[in-house]
Design a protein around this motif. Structure first.
Motif, PDB file in Angstrom:
ATOM      1  N   THR A   2      34.112  67.236  81.552  1.00  0.00           N
ATOM      2  CA  THR A   2      34.238  68.429  80.720  1.00  0.00           C
ATOM      3  C   THR A   2      32.894  68.814  80.123  1.00  0.00           C
ATOM      4  O   THR A   2      32.224  67.987  79.528  1.00  0.00           O
ATOM      5  N   GLY A  51      40.199  68.857  67.765  1.00  0.00           N
ATOM      6  CA  GLY A  51      41.345  69.682  67.375  1.00  0.00           C
ATOM      7  C   GLY A  51      42.045  69.148  66.137  1.00  0.00           C
ATOM      8  O   GLY A  51      43.172  69.539  65.839  1.00  0.00           O
ATOM      9  N   ASP A  54      40.596  73.058  62.148  1.00  0.00           N
ATOM     10  CA  ASP A  54      40.411  74.367  62.808  1.00  0.00           C
ATOM     11  C   ASP A  54      38.992  74.889  62.686  1.00  0.00           C
ATOM     12  O   ASP A  54      38.323  74.666  61.692  1.00  0.00           O
ATOM     13  N   GLU A  65      37.060  77.258  79.390  1.00  0.00           N
ATOM     14  CA  GLU A  65      38.195  77.818  78.660  1.00  0.00           C
ATOM     15  C   GLU A  65      38.028  77.772  77.147  1.00  0.00           C
ATOM     16  O   GLU A  65      37.558  76.769  76.597  1.00  0.00           O
ATOM     17  N   ALA A  67      38.979  76.996  73.697  1.00  0.00           N
ATOM     18  CA  ALA A  67      39.885  75.927  73.250  1.00  0.00           C
ATOM     19  C   ALA A  67      40.173  75.980  71.753  1.00  0.00           C
ATOM     20  O   ALA A  67      40.823  75.071  71.231  1.00  0.00           O
ATOM     21  N   ASN A  68      39.728  77.027  71.079  1.00  0.00           N
ATOM     22  CA  ASN A  68      39.918  77.092  69.608  1.00  0.00           C
ATOM     23  C   ASN A  68      41.344  76.752  69.171  1.00  0.00           C
ATOM     24  O   ASN A  68      41.539  76.068  68.182  1.00  0.00           O
ATOM     25  N   ASP A  69      42.325  77.273  69.922  1.00  0.00           N
ATOM     26  CA  ASP A  69      43.707  77.111  69.474  1.00  0.00           C
ATOM     27  C   ASP A  69      44.460  75.996  70.205  1.00  0.00           C
ATOM     28  O   ASP A  69      45.676  75.860  70.043  1.00  0.00           O
ATOM     29  N   TRP A  70      43.782  75.251  71.033  1.00  0.00           N
ATOM     30  CA  TRP A  70      44.462  74.168  71.750  1.00  0.00           C
ATOM     31  C   TRP A  70      44.868  73.053  70.792  1.00  0.00           C
ATOM     32  O   TRP A  70      44.127  72.720  69.861  1.00  0.00           O
ATOM     33  N   GLY A  71      46.014  72.455  71.068  1.00  0.00           N
ATOM     34  CA  GLY A  71      46.444  71.293  70.285  1.00  0.00           C
ATOM     35  C   GLY A  71      45.631  70.066  70.693  1.00  0.00           C
ATOM     36  O   GLY A  71      44.911  70.084  71.695  1.00  0.00           O
ATOM     37  N   HIS A  73      46.547  67.249  72.023  1.00  0.00           N
ATOM     38  CA  HIS A  73      46.876  66.603  73.301  1.00  0.00           C
ATOM     39  C   HIS A  73      46.282  67.347  74.487  1.00  0.00           C
ATOM     40  O   HIS A  73      45.792  66.748  75.425  1.00  0.00           O
ATOM     41  N   ARG A  74      46.296  68.687  74.389  1.00  0.00           N
ATOM     42  CA  ARG A  74      45.782  69.478  75.508  1.00  0.00           C
ATOM     43  C   ARG A  74      44.286  69.242  75.736  1.00  0.00           C
ATOM     44  O   ARG A  74      43.785  69.417  76.847  1.00  0.00           O
ATOM     45  N   ARG A  75      43.577  68.838  74.696  1.00  0.00           N
ATOM     46  CA  ARG A  75      42.129  68.674  74.819  1.00  0.00           C
ATOM     47  C   ARG A  75      41.750  67.412  75.598  1.00  0.00           C
ATOM     48  O   ARG A  75      40.617  67.280  76.046  1.00  0.00           O
TER      49      ARG A  75
END
Ligand code: ATP
Ligand code: MG
Length: 389
Positions: A2, A51, A54, A65, A67-71, A73-75
């Protein structure tokens, strides 16, 4: 793997701006170190990437992508906290496999009476034991798998905490001062183990420290922060050899760089205590700081050379000697040069063992190529010594 992009990232708590418009790029597989004094915003930035808090303004990109609003786990991040709190009642193997077990938990596994059996059953699944053993062997924990944390040394516990974070094969590793509660010897050992691990897994690491030795030895890229503002981004060599300003110059290097306030008139330099000829170009700034690293200074037998100083500290370290000297008052002081005693103290680091004692006078020489000039008023580095600013 990443990559990371910080695009004018700002973080505020109430009215206080903790991170101020930070922009930086971190490539795939890079070992980024966030370096700065206590309270400068390092952990906050790490928590933003994970994450756990905020972003107030700006964009955080993971890969391409937003990623500001990613939770969390998604990161897909592994986070190693400074306080590595292992589960004391679990064996090393159970501590390490814990994230894998939790990933496979079904909602009804949380019922207390089911919980124990569910955990045991999942931890015995072949894919879980295989991965747990793999990571344990990478970190040299194979022989300790049946021990409990209380019977491990600090370094072993630290390795278990690392293994627990790394077992899930994340795409991004976030480590917040993971070595700060280890003794000097263990720190050195763990430093090289983490560097080895980075080479092996070839993933992106973001590592927080206020220890410049860790930063210099581990990083492929360093971001130096002060009060939430980026001071410099660069490779360790870059930051050491070409510090952007006096903050960076002082922060990296031990003992720190010598910064001597001078005024220049052609090739003549005047400090508050001495006047000497500088055999190289000098910038034409109003107020100048002559920056030179302690290891770039040489002792000279002759009194004809650059600076004369009184020896105040002699530290014989075996392989080298560190001298703390104070510039002697040899000329009428240049009134316009303002300095305090600290700025007339010069550290010299020499690879041998001179016959000098406290109280002796020594003569200090340097090559103009080793000098870094700074603007005395603004603190920034002046690149081109022959060019007026
Ligand atoms: N939740 C919060 N609410 C208000 N202020 C906070 C919060 N978290 C951190 N801060 C403040 O933000 C600043 C930066 O804190 P941070 O923990 O990022 O520093 P740091 O660089 O990691 O320091 P250290 O090296 O001591 O761990 C500090 O002044 C801190 O008090
Ligand atoms: Mg911190």
């Amino acid at each position: 793997m990443t990559s990371l992009t910080f695009d004018r990232i700002t973080k505020k708590f109430g009215d206080a701006t903790i991170i101020d418009e930070l922009s930086a790029e971190v490539d795939d597989g890079e070992f980024l170190v966030l370096l700065g004094p206590s309270g400068c915003g390092k952990s906050t930035l790490l928590r933003l990437i994970a994450g756990l808090t905020d972003v107030s303004d700006g964009r955080l990109l993971l890969g391409d992508e937003l990623a500001n609003d990613w939770g969390v786990h998604r990161r897909g991040v592994a986070f190693v906290f400074q306080t590595y709190a292992l589960y004391p009642h679990m064996r090393v193997s159970e501590n390490i496999s814990f994230p894998l077990v939790m990933e496979r938990f079904k909602p009804w596994h949380h019922i207390p009476i089911v919980n124990f059996f569910a955990r045991r059953a999942i931890s015995r699944k072949p894919e879980v034991t295989k991965r747990t053993e793999e990571i344990a062997s990478q970190l040299g924990l194979t022989d300790l798998m049946s021990r409990r944390p209380a019977s491990l040394s600090g370094g072993q516990r630290q390795r278990v905490a690392l293994a627990r974070a790394l077992v899930r094969d994340p795409s991004l590793y976030l480590l917040d001062e993971p070595l700060s509660n280890l003794d000097a010897k263990l720190r050195t050992q763990m430093r090289s183990e983490i560097t080895e691990l980075h080479k092996k897994v070839q993933k992106t690491f973001v590592y927080v420290t206020h220890d410049q030795v860790e930063a210099m030895t581990m990083a492929t890229k360093i971001i130096i922060l002060d009060k939430g503002e980026v001071q410099q981004i660069g490779s360790p060599d870059d930051i050491y050899a070409r510090p952007a300003n006096t903050f960076v110059a002082r922060f990296v290097g031990s003992p720190p760089i010598n910064l001597l306030p001078v005024i220049a008139s052609k090739q003549q330099l005047s400090s508050a205590r001495q006047i000497w000829t500088h055999p190289g170009p000098v910038p034409t700034a109003e107020s100048l700081l002559l920056g030179i690293r302690p290891e770039k200074l040489r002792l000279s037998a002759s009194s004809q050379c650059k600076l004369s100083a009184r020896v105040e500290i002699v530290e014989r370290l075996g392989a080298e000697t560190l001298l703390g000297c104070s510039l002697e008052q040899t000329e009428a002081p240049a009134d316009s040069v303002i300095s305090d005693d600290r700025q007339n103290r010069i550290f010299v680091r020499i690879p041998d063992n001179p016959k000098l004692q406290v109280g002796d006078t020594c003569y200090i020489d340097y090559s103009p190529d080793d000098v870094t000039w700074f603007d005395g008023a603004r603190g920034n580095r002046i690149d081109d010594a022959s060019r007026p600013i």
